[in-house]
Scaffold this motif. Structure first.
Motif, PDB file in Angstrom:
ATOM      1  N   ASN A 182       0.863  -1.189   0.000  1.00 28.98           N
ATOM      2  CA  ASN A 182       0.000   0.000   0.000  1.00 28.98           C
ATOM      3  C   ASN A 182       0.901   1.242   0.000  1.00 28.98           C
ATOM      4  OD1 ASN A 182       0.878   0.416   2.709  1.00 28.98           O
ATOM      5  ND2 ASN A 182      -0.773  -0.888   3.467  1.00 28.98           N
TER       6      ASN A 182
ATOM      7  N   ASP B 251       1.070   3.436   2.420  1.00 29.46           N
ATOM      8  CA  ASP B 251       1.067   3.919   3.796  1.00 29.46           C
ATOM      9  C   ASP B 251       2.371   3.519   4.473  1.00 29.46           C
ATOM     10  OD1 ASP B 251      -1.280   4.784   6.018  1.00 29.46           O
ATOM     11  OD2 ASP B 251       0.445   3.704   6.831  1.00 29.46           O
TER      12      ASP B 251
ATOM     13  N   LYS C 297       0.000   0.602   8.609  1.00 28.94           N
ATOM     14  CA  LYS C 297      -1.064  -0.223   8.038  1.00 28.94           C
ATOM     15  C   LYS C 297      -0.433  -1.421   7.330  1.00 28.94           C
ATOM     16  CE  LYS C 297      -4.463   2.713   8.992  1.00 28.94           C
ATOM     17  NZ  LYS C 297      -5.589   2.383   9.887  1.00 28.94           N
TER      18      LYS C 297
ATOM     19  N   ALA D 115      -0.635  -4.639   4.733  1.00 27.84           N
ATOM     20  CA  ALA D 115      -1.337  -5.034   3.509  1.00 27.84           C
ATOM     21  C   ALA D 115      -1.125  -6.518   3.252  1.00 27.84           C
ATOM     22  CB  ALA D 115      -0.837  -4.216   2.322  1.00 27.84           C
TER      23      ALA D 115
ATOM     24  N   ASP E 276     -11.072  -4.628   4.357  1.00 22.98           N
ATOM     25  CA  ASP E 276     -10.032  -3.729   3.847  1.00 22.98           C
ATOM     26  C   ASP E 276      -8.636  -4.339   3.996  1.00 22.98           C
ATOM     27  OD1 ASP E 276      -8.973  -1.524   2.663  1.00 22.98           O
ATOM     28  OD2 ASP E 276      -9.428  -0.132   4.298  1.00 22.98           O
TER      29      ASP E 276
ATOM     30  N   GLN F 218      -5.889  -4.279   2.521  1.00 22.69           N
ATOM     31  CA  GLN F 218      -4.661  -3.514   2.255  1.00 22.69           C
ATOM     32  C   GLN F 218      -4.354  -2.478   3.325  1.00 22.69           C
ATOM     33  OE1 GLN F 218      -5.247  -2.238  -1.975  1.00 22.69           O
ATOM     34  NE2 GLN F 218      -3.222  -3.196  -2.226  1.00 22.69           N
ATOM     35  N   TYR F 219      -5.280  -2.270   4.246  1.00 20.32           N
ATOM     36  CA  TYR F 219      -5.071  -1.224   5.260  1.00 20.32           C
ATOM     37  C   TYR F 219      -5.550  -1.713   6.624  1.00 20.32           C
ATOM     38  CZ  TYR F 219      -4.217   1.859   1.309  1.00 20.32           C
ATOM     39  OH  TYR F 219      -3.707   2.428   0.165  1.00 20.32           O
TER      40      TYR F 219
END
Length: 431
Positions: free
Chosen positions: A247, A249, A277, A279, A292, A294-295
């Motif tokens: 990701n 982040d 985060k 992923a 979610d 990926q986060y």
């Protein structure tokens, strides 16, 4: 010019061989004089007669170590395993009659190239020749570290590290596997970052005196963690080493630690934290649901206390946080709380030039491991009793008896608590 002198020398020898009235000792002296002048012509005119030119390879050092293990002695349950620790320990097979192939195993085979290639630039490159991919084939070459330290002052107290390196989170994570007493790192702290490394940018600060103290704690056999600064702050991908970011982040990490001298003892308290985060990129099995993917929140804070073995030592760490974990009841991966740590007691016994370290360790972890299948759920309670013997610097031998109680569950093994004991052996060669 050199060719002419060589021709002259040959002619002189030929003449000497045929001349009856020329003294042989005079011929020998003349030949030696000519050869000596040739040697001087090849080298710059220096006081020592040796070239004063510095080469790039003069600044590079090479060292390394290798570890060979055997995990097959007195095993009471082959289904006790630790995928993160040692792939030759136990088995994760779902077959009810599965047995482990606990043969001899090369755990690590590493070379370290490093050097101060410029007054303000230090580089470090460490490949591992014993990596084990998921295919089960052994001894692949993989980059462990490749980074550059850019310093901003003559004492190199302020540095920025760029590249793939250890993430400054946890004392035992920072400690080299060549220095660690227990054969494997603890699950609680090490589950934060697989292989302890990622690609990032980090700022380190430590006074020159403390940098020397960090080096002494390793060099003199006190099992130090190395020099990762008194203060560290940085950003990294958050996707583990040798893997593309999943990701956009970046994770943020910070650490503060300080080795205090109190009388004849040295203690090192520390605190560290990171946030980011996670992923998922293929770890989730079909049918397992993740919100979610990926986060997913990935946050921890941990505390460290070390009393270095002079001669008795204590090393303990504990961390808490939130991260992904497989839920056996709902077949989902949820964001949950996690916690765990360890206590290591050790003693440093010096007999002439030999070093002996008896040790005992207890570890506990209740949480998930995000980089394993389905963010595998863990509850770990392990006891380890061992001894390390170092008869000389080039060789170390460790024997460790493990009393394990490990619950590790995913979609393939939703009910899986394994208990068992075994004796583990390791020979380490340093060069």
């Amino acid at each position: 010019m050199i060719k002419r002198k060589l021709v002259a020398a040959l002619l002189l020898i030929n003449f000497a061989a045929n001349a009856q009235d020329l003294n042989k000792q005079d011929v020998k002296n003349e030949v030696m004089r000519i050869l000596d002048s040739i040697n001087k012509a090849k080298l710059p005119d220096t006081k020592s007669g040796v070239s004063g030119e510095e080469h790039w390879y003069d600044r590079i050092s090479l060292r390394g170590y290798a570890q060979i293990r055997y995990n097959g002695l007195f095993s009471t349950n082959d289904k006790v395993s630790c995928e993160q620790c040692d792939k030759s320990w136990g088995t994760t097979s779902t077959d009810p009659d599965a047995k482990s192939n606990n043969g001899l195993f090369i755990r690590r085979a590493r070379l370290v190239f490093s050097g101060q290639v410029h007054p303000n630039v230090f580089f470090y490159f460490q490949p591992d020749f014993a990596s084990s991919p998921s295919t089960g084939i052994q001894n692949f070459v993989q980059i462990r570290d490749l980074y550059f330290d850019l310093s901003f002052d003559k004492k190199k107290e302020y540095r920025v590290r760029v590249g793939q390196s250890k993430i400054p989170y946890g004392f035992e994570n920072m400690q080299s596997s060549s220095q660690r007493l227990a054969l494997d790192r603890n699950d609680a702290m090490n589950s934060a970052i697989l292989n302890e490394r990622d690609l990032g940018l980090f700022f380190y600060w430590a006074p020159a005196e403390i940098r020397e103290r960090f080096a002494m704690l390793v060099k003199d056999g006190y099992k130090g963690s190395g020099d990762f600064g008194v203060f560290a702050f940085g950003v990294y991908n958050g996707q583990i080493a040798n893997k593309l970011d999943g990701n956009r982040d970046l994770n943020v990490v910070a650490r503060v630690t300080y080795p205090f001298v109190i009388g004849s003892q040295i203690i090192e308290p520390g605190i560290q934290a990171y946030t980011g985060k996670w992923a998922f990129t293929g770890e989730i099995s079909p049918g397992v649901k993740v919100d979610d993917p990926q986060y997913v929140k990935d946050q921890r804070v941990g505390a460290t206390f070390v009393l270095y073995p002079r001669p008795f030592g204590i090393q303990t760490e504990y961390n808490v946080g939130r991260g992904p974990r497989y839920n056996t009841l709902t077949n989902t991966v949820d964001e949950t709380d996690l916690n765990g740590g360890y206590v290591l007691l050790n003693y440093k016994l010096d007999i002439k030039k030999q070093h002996i370290y008896p040790f005992a360790k207890f570890q506990y972890y209740d949480g998930g491991k995000k980089y394993e299948k389905d963010a595998r759920s863990y509850v770990v309670r392990d006891y380890e009793i061992g001894i390390e013997w170092q008869p000389f610097k080039a060789f170390e031998f460790t024997a460790e008896y493990v009393i394990a109680d490990r619950t590790f569950e995913d979609s393939a093994l939703p009910v899986n608590r394994q208990q068992g004991n075994l004796l583990r052996l390791q020979a380490q060669f340093n060069f």
